[in-house]
Design a protein around this motif. Structure first.
Motif, PDB file in Angstrom:
ATOM      1  N   THR A 109      13.558  11.309  -5.922  1.00 24.80           N
ATOM      2  CA  THR A 109      14.298  11.290  -4.665  1.00 24.80           C
ATOM      3  C   THR A 109      14.757   9.874  -4.331  1.00 24.80           C
ATOM      4  OG1 THR A 109      12.226  11.038  -3.429  1.00 24.80           O
ATOM      5  CG2 THR A 109      13.072  13.270  -3.732  1.00 24.80           C
ATOM      6  N   LEU A 110      15.756   9.809  -3.474  1.00 20.54           N
ATOM      7  CA  LEU A 110      16.254   8.510  -3.017  1.00 20.54           C
ATOM      8  C   LEU A 110      15.180   7.765  -2.241  1.00 20.54           C
ATOM      9  CD1 LEU A 110      18.608   6.513  -2.556  1.00 20.54           C
ATOM     10  CD2 LEU A 110      19.242   7.871  -0.559  1.00 20.54           C
ATOM     11  N   ASP A 111      14.489   8.468  -1.355  1.00 21.95           N
ATOM     12  CA  ASP A 111      13.428   7.871  -0.548  1.00 21.95           C
ATOM     13  C   ASP A 111      12.095   8.406  -1.049  1.00 21.95           C
ATOM     14  OD1 ASP A 111      11.785   6.771   1.340  1.00 21.95           O
ATOM     15  OD2 ASP A 111      12.464   8.052   2.988  1.00 21.95           O
ATOM     16  N   GLU A 112      11.325   7.559  -1.711  1.00 28.77           N
ATOM     17  CA  GLU A 112      10.063   8.004  -2.281  1.00 28.77           C
ATOM     18  C   GLU A 112       9.030   8.353  -1.220  1.00 28.77           C
ATOM     19  OE1 GLU A 112       9.294   4.615  -4.890  1.00 28.77           O
ATOM     20  OE2 GLU A 112       9.534   5.959  -6.591  1.00 28.77           O
ATOM     21  N   SER A 113       9.205   7.856  -0.008  1.00 25.21           N
ATOM     22  CA  SER A 113       8.260   8.184   1.054  1.00 25.21           C
ATOM     23  C   SER A 113       8.504   9.568   1.637  1.00 25.21           C
ATOM     24  CB  SER A 113       8.328   7.134   2.172  1.00 25.21           C
ATOM     25  OG  SER A 113       9.584   7.166   2.827  1.00 25.21           O
ATOM     26  N   ARG A 114       9.568  10.240   1.204  1.00 25.44           N
ATOM     27  CA  ARG A 114       9.842  11.628   1.561  1.00 25.44           C
ATOM     28  C   ARG A 114       9.875  12.441   0.262  1.00 25.44           C
ATOM     29  NH1 ARG A 114       9.712  11.837   6.968  1.00 25.44           N
ATOM     30  NH2 ARG A 114      11.508  11.147   8.178  1.00 25.44           N
ATOM     31  N   GLY A 164       1.710  11.889  -3.428  1.00 26.01           N
ATOM     32  CA  GLY A 164       2.865  11.245  -2.820  1.00 26.01           C
ATOM     33  C   GLY A 164       2.546  10.534  -1.525  1.00 26.01           C
ATOM     34  N   TYR A 165       1.274  10.488  -1.150  1.00 25.03           N
ATOM     35  CA  TYR A 165       0.834   9.786   0.051  1.00 25.03           C
ATOM     36  C   TYR A 165      -0.630   9.407  -0.136  1.00 25.03           C
ATOM     37  CZ  TYR A 165      -1.162  14.376   1.185  1.00 25.03           C
ATOM     38  OH  TYR A 165      -1.850  15.553   1.143  1.00 25.03           O
ATOM     39  N   ASP A 166      -1.143   8.568   0.757  1.00 21.25           N
ATOM     40  CA  ASP A 166      -2.533   8.136   0.711  1.00 21.25           C
ATOM     41  C   ASP A 166      -3.404   9.210   1.371  1.00 21.25           C
ATOM     42  OD1 ASP A 166      -5.002   6.939   0.944  1.00 21.25           O
ATOM     43  OD2 ASP A 166      -4.237   5.009   1.639  1.00 21.25           O
ATOM     44  N   SER A 167      -4.092  10.005   0.560  1.00 23.12           N
ATOM     45  CA  SER A 167      -4.895  11.098   1.108  1.00 23.12           C
ATOM     46  C   SER A 167      -6.056  10.581   1.949  1.00 23.12           C
ATOM     47  CB  SER A 167      -5.418  11.988  -0.026  1.00 23.12           C
ATOM     48  OG  SER A 167      -6.155  11.227  -0.969  1.00 23.12           O
ATOM     49  N   ARG A 206       0.828  -1.210   0.000  1.00 22.99           N
ATOM     50  CA  ARG A 206       0.000   0.000   0.000  1.00 22.99           C
ATOM     51  C   ARG A 206       0.863   1.261   0.000  1.00 22.99           C
ATOM     52  NH1 ARG A 206      -5.705  -0.044   2.412  1.00 22.99           N
ATOM     53  NH2 ARG A 206      -6.440  -2.165   2.024  1.00 22.99           N
ATOM     54  N   ASN A 207       1.966   1.229   0.719  1.00 21.39           N
ATOM     55  CA  ASN A 207       2.857   2.388   0.710  1.00 21.39           C
ATOM     56  C   ASN A 207       3.457   2.621  -0.666  1.00 21.39           C
ATOM     57  OD1 ASN A 207       2.398   2.913   3.409  1.00 21.39           O
ATOM     58  ND2 ASN A 207       4.278   1.935   4.121  1.00 21.39           N
ATOM     59  N   ARG A 208       3.766   1.530  -1.371  1.00 21.41           N
ATOM     60  CA  ARG A 208       4.298   1.672  -2.724  1.00 21.41           C
ATOM     61  C   ARG A 208       3.270   2.303  -3.656  1.00 21.41           C
ATOM     62  NH1 ARG A 208       7.110  -3.008  -1.085  1.00 21.41           N
ATOM     63  NH2 ARG A 208       9.316  -3.034  -1.703  1.00 21.41           N
ATOM     64  N   GLU A 209       2.026   1.939  -3.491  1.00 20.72           N
ATOM     65  CA  GLU A 209       0.972   2.557  -4.291  1.00 20.72           C
ATOM     66  C   GLU A 209       0.813   4.029  -3.929  1.00 20.72           C
ATOM     67  OE1 GLU A 209      -2.638   0.414  -3.829  1.00 20.72           O
ATOM     68  OE2 GLU A 209      -1.825  -1.501  -4.545  1.00 20.72           O
ATOM     69  N   ALA A 210       0.908   4.333  -2.656  1.00 20.27           N
ATOM     70  CA  ALA A 210       0.681   5.703  -2.200  1.00 20.27           C
ATOM     71  C   ALA A 210       1.731   6.670  -2.744  1.00 20.27           C
ATOM     72  CB  ALA A 210       0.665   5.750  -0.670  1.00 20.27           C
ATOM     73  N   VAL A 211       3.003   6.249  -2.759  1.00 19.94           N
ATOM     74  CA  VAL A 211       4.047   7.170  -3.222  1.00 19.94           C
ATOM     75  C   VAL A 211       3.937   7.436  -4.720  1.00 19.94           C
ATOM     76  CG1 VAL A 211       5.627   6.499  -1.377  1.00 19.94           C
ATOM     77  CG2 VAL A 211       5.725   5.291  -3.561  1.00 19.94           C
ATOM     78  N   ARG A 230       7.930   3.479  12.087  1.00 23.80           N
ATOM     79  CA  ARG A 230       7.910   2.013  12.114  1.00 23.80           C
ATOM     80  C   ARG A 230       7.294   1.438  10.839  1.00 23.80           C
ATOM     81  NH1 ARG A 230       3.883  -1.420  13.874  1.00 23.80           N
ATOM     82  NH2 ARG A 230       4.560  -3.410  14.742  1.00 23.80           N
ATOM     83  N   ALA A 231       6.277   2.132  10.308  1.00 23.84           N
ATOM     84  CA  ALA A 231       5.616   1.677   9.092  1.00 23.84           C
ATOM     85  C   ALA A 231       6.189   2.319   7.839  1.00 23.84           C
ATOM     86  CB  ALA A 231       4.119   1.982   9.175  1.00 23.84           C
ATOM     87  N   LEU A 232       7.203   3.206   7.991  1.00 24.97           N
ATOM     88  CA  LEU A 232       7.734   3.986   6.860  1.00 24.97           C
ATOM     89  C   LEU A 232       6.597   4.664   6.108  1.00 24.97           C
ATOM     90  CD1 LEU A 232      10.538   1.665   5.394  1.00 24.97           C
ATOM     91  CD2 LEU A 232      10.773   3.565   6.997  1.00 24.97           C
ATOM     92  N   LEU A 233       5.704   5.280   6.859  1.00 26.76           N
ATOM     93  CA  LEU A 233       4.502   5.861   6.286  1.00 26.76           C
ATOM     94  C   LEU A 233       4.829   7.106   5.474  1.00 26.76           C
ATOM     95  CD1 LEU A 233       1.328   5.992   6.223  1.00 26.76           C
ATOM     96  CD2 LEU A 233       1.535   7.558   8.179  1.00 26.76           C
ATOM     97  N   PRO A 234       4.448   7.148   4.200  1.00 25.05           N
ATOM     98  CA  PRO A 234       4.546   8.409   3.448  1.00 25.05           C
ATOM     99  C   PRO A 234       3.385   9.320   3.824  1.00 25.05           C
ATOM    100  CG  PRO A 234       3.727   6.646   2.023  1.00 25.05           C
ATOM    101  CD  PRO A 234       4.002   6.020   3.360  1.00 25.05           C
ATOM    102  N   SER A 235       3.692  10.466   4.401  1.00 26.34           N
ATOM    103  CA  SER A 235       2.647  11.387   4.849  1.00 26.34           C
ATOM    104  C   SER A 235       3.238  12.774   4.981  1.00 26.34           C
ATOM    105  CB  SER A 235       2.061  10.936   6.195  1.00 26.34           C
ATOM    106  OG  SER A 235       2.922  11.310   7.254  1.00 26.34           O
ATOM    107  N   PRO A 236       2.383  13.807   4.978  1.00 27.44           N
ATOM    108  CA  PRO A 236       2.869  15.185   5.178  1.00 27.44           C
ATOM    109  C   PRO A 236       3.012  15.571   6.642  1.00 27.44           C
ATOM    110  CG  PRO A 236       0.545  15.222   4.601  1.00 27.44           C
ATOM    111  CD  PRO A 236       0.961  13.772   4.593  1.00 27.44           C
ATOM    112  N   LEU A 237       3.075  14.600   7.553  1.00 22.95           N
ATOM    113  CA  LEU A 237       3.110  14.890   8.981  1.00 22.95           C
ATOM    114  C   LEU A 237       4.319  15.744   9.357  1.00 22.95           C
ATOM    115  CD1 LEU A 237       2.003  14.421  11.862  1.00 22.95           C
ATOM    116  CD2 LEU A 237       3.465  12.385  11.969  1.00 22.95           C
TER     117      LEU A 237
END
Length: 497
Positions: free
Chosen positions: A308-313, A129-132, A119-124, A172-179
Motif C-alpha cells: 500500500t501507499l501508506d504502510e500505516s494503513r 502491521g501494528y505494535d500488538s 518505532r512506527n516503522r518497525e511496527a508496520v 498526530r503520531a501517524l499510529l498504525p493500529s486497528p482502531l
C-alpha cells in the motif's frame, strides 16, 4: 515546539531584526499563547502570557486540541501553553472537558514514548502491521478500543466526541493500529444490527483488544458503501463473479450462508480475527446487500496482504470460496436491506468524523514540524522562516488547519456534516503535507525523514474515503443544492436575461 510560532512567523513581516506586533488577537475560543521569540523578529515578536484564560465549554470546542510536542517527543510537551493546547482542568471546567483532557494527556504520554517514527516503522513491518503490545497497552490503560462501546459489554461507554479526541492523537503520531477498522467501522455495525447474543459475544472482545475486526467491501467501494460519496442504496456490492461477493443460503453449515467472491482494499484484513463482509443476495428480483460475520480461520477464506501507499494503513485482498458465514442480525433482517443501508450510512458518518479528526491531528503535527524546521534552517545568514514568502505560505497553512479543526470539532457532535468536515480535513492534510515536504528541502524527500509519511497518509486516506470533490458533491446533493430550479413567473415571461 510551539504551534503559536506559526502565527508569529506570519506576523513578523519585516526583515530580520524587525519586531512583530505585540498583543495580536488569537482565534476565537483559543487561550492566549505563551511568549516566544519568532525567528527573524529580533525578540520583538513576543506574545502575552496565557494566564487568566478560560476554556470554551462543550464537547465540540475541545475535540482536536493538540499540544506542543511532535510524535518523536518523549512524552507530553512541557512548558507554556499555546493557542492549540487545551486549557487545564480546574474548578470551572465541566466533567466532559476534563475527560477529554485526560484522554488526550494519557494518549500523548504513551504515544510520545512508544509511537515515535522509528518505532512506527518497525511496527508496520510486523505480520500484524501494528505494535500488538502497544495496542494491548492502549486497551489496558485507556480502554481505547472500547471508548464507544457500552459499559454492559465491557466498554467505557463514551460517545463519538471522546473517540474523536483519541483519533486526533493517533493521527498526530501517524499510529498504525486497528482502531479505525475495529472501533470505527465494525463495532458500530455490530451494535446497530447485531442480535443481543451477537453483541454479547463480540463486543467484549473488541473492548479489551483481544479481537480485531475488518470491514470487507467489494472492489474499492468503501466510501460508497458508507454513504460518503453516494447513496448507500446504490448498487455497489456487485454480484459474486462481477468483482463483488455473493451470498446464498445453505443447510450444510451452522451459519446458514455461503459466501463466494472477493474484496480488495480491506483495512487490516490480513490480520483481523473477524471479518464483517458486505455481500449481495437475492438475485435480480429481490436484490439486497447484507452483512455477514466470517471468522479469520474460516474454511474457504484466503487473505493476502497488499503493498500500500501508506504502510500505516495496511490493506488486504480477501477471497471467499464457498466460505461459511453467519448473518449479522436476526434472521428476519435478511428479507430486507433497508436496516443495513441505514446502519451503513450512520456508521459512515461516524467514520468520517474519526478520519477527519485523525487528518487534523496529522496536519497539525506536520505543520509544527515545518515551523520548527524553518526556525532552525539558515540561509543567507538568517532563518528561512524570516523570509516573507515562507511566512505567507505558513500563514495559509495555519488558517487552513484551524478551519479544518473547527469543522472536525463540529462533526464529532453533528455527524450530519461529517462528510463536509472530512473533505475539509483531507484537503488541509494534503496541502500541509505537500508544503512540509517542500519547505524541508532536500531532507523532505528522504526515506529516513517523516515528512513523506504525512504525504502518504493524506493521499491514502483520500483514495479510501474520498476524493474530496465527490465528498463535497454528495453533501451538496443531500442539501438540495442541485435540485431543479423553481418555475419562473407565470405568463411565459422570459427570466433568462
Amino acid at each position: 515546539m510551539d504551534m503559536d510560532a506559526v502565527v508569529g512567523v506570519v506576523e513578523s513581516t519585516g526583515t530580520a531584526g524587525a519586531g512583530g506586533p505585540a498583543g495580536t488577537q488569537e482565534p476565537p475560543g483559543a487561550p492566549p499563547a505563551a511568549a516566544e521569540s519568532v525567528p527573524g523578529s529580533g525578540g520583538g515578536g513576543s506574545r502575552a502570557d496565557g494566564s487568566g484564560s478560560g476554556p470554551a465549554s462543550g464537547p465540540a470546542s475541545d475535540m482536536a486540541d493538540c499540544g506542543a510536542g511532535g510524535p518523536d517527543a518523549d512524552g507530553p510537551a512541557e512548558g507554556p501553553r499555546t493557542a492549540l493546547d487545551p486549557a487545564p482542568a480546574g474548578p470551572g471546567t465541566d466533567d466532559l472537558t476534563a475527560l477529554h483532557t485526560a484522554i488526550r494527556r494519557t494518549l500523548r504520554e504513551l504515544l510520545g514514548k512508544r509511537a515515535t517514527g522509528p518505532r512506527n516503522r518497525e511496527a508496520v513491518g510486523t505480520p500484524e502491521g501494528y505494535d500488538s503490545g502497544l495496542w494491548a497497552a492502549l486497551a489496558g490503560e485507556l480502554g481505547l478500543p472500547g471508548l464507544g462501546i457500552a459499559e454492559e459489554y465491557g466498554g467505557v461507554g463514551c460517545g463519538l466526541p471522546e473517540l474523536a479526541v483519541a483519533a486526533a492523537e493517533t493521527g498526530r503520531a501517524l499510529l498504525p493500529s486497528p482502531l479505525l477498522a475495529t472501533a470505527g467501522l465494525v463495532a458500530p455495525l455490530i451494535t446497530a444490527l447485531g442480535t443481543p447474543r451477537q453483541r454479547a459475544a463480540l463486543l467484549p472482545g473488541i473492548a479489551d483488544a483481544s479481537l480485531t475486526c475488518a470491514f470487507a467491501v467489494p472492489g474499492g467501494a468503501l466510501s460508497t458503501a458508507l454513504g460518503l460519496v453516494a447513496d448507500t442504496a446504490a448498487d455497489w456490492a456487485g454480484g459474486g463473479r462481477a468483482g463483488g461477493v455473493q451470498a446464498r443460503r445453505t443447510t450444510a453449515h451452522p451459519g446458514g450462508w455461503l459466501l463466494y467472491g472477493e474484496a480488495d482494499q480491506v483495512l487490516d484484513g490480513h490480520s483481523a480475527g473477524l471479518l464483517l463482509v458486505a455481500a449481495h443476495t437475492g438475485g435480480y428480483p429481490r436484490s439486497r446487500t447484507l452483512l455477514f460475520l466470517v471468522p479469520g480461520d474460516a474454511p474457504g477464506l484466503t487473505r493476502t496482504r497488499r503493498t500500500t501507499l501508506d504502510e500505516s494503513r495496511p490493506q488486504a485482498r480477501v477471497e471467499l470460496r464457498d466460505c461459511p458465514a453467519g448473518l449479522l442480525g436476526a434472521a428476519d433482517t435478511a428479507e430486507s436491506g433497508s436496516a443495513v443501508a441505514a446502519a451503513l450510512a450512520a456508521t459512515g458518518a461516524r467514520a468520517a468524523a474519526l478520519v477527519a479528526a485523525e487528518a487534523v491531528g496529522a496536519a497539525e503535527s506536520a505543520l509544527r514540524r515545518t515551523v520548527e524546521h524553518v526556525k532552525q534552517r539558515q540561509q543567507f545568514g538568517r532563518p528561512i522562516g524570516s523570509f516573507q514568502a515562507v511566512k505567507h505560505r505558513l500563514a495559509d497553512l495555519y488558517v487552513q488547519v484551524r478551519a479544518a479543526r473547527a469543522a472536525a470539532s463540529w462533526a464529532a457532535c453533528h455527524t450530519d456534516d461529517a462528510g463536509l468536515a472530512l473533505a475539509q480535513a483531507l484537503e488541509a492534510l494534503r496541502t500541509v503535507a505537500s508544503e512540509t515536504v517542500q519547505l524541508h528541502g532536500g531532507i523532505g524527500f528522504t526515506w529516513e525523514h517523516d515528512a513523506h509519511l504525512f504525504f502518504k497518509r493524506a493521499a491514502a486516506d483520500e483514495l479510501l474515503f474520498g476524493p474530496v470533490h465527490r465528498l463535497r458533491a454528495h453533501a451538496a446533493e443531500r442539501a438540495g443544492l442541485f435540485s431543479p430550479a423553481d418555475d419562473g413567473p407565470s405568463g411565459g415571461e422570459d427570466t433568462a436575461r
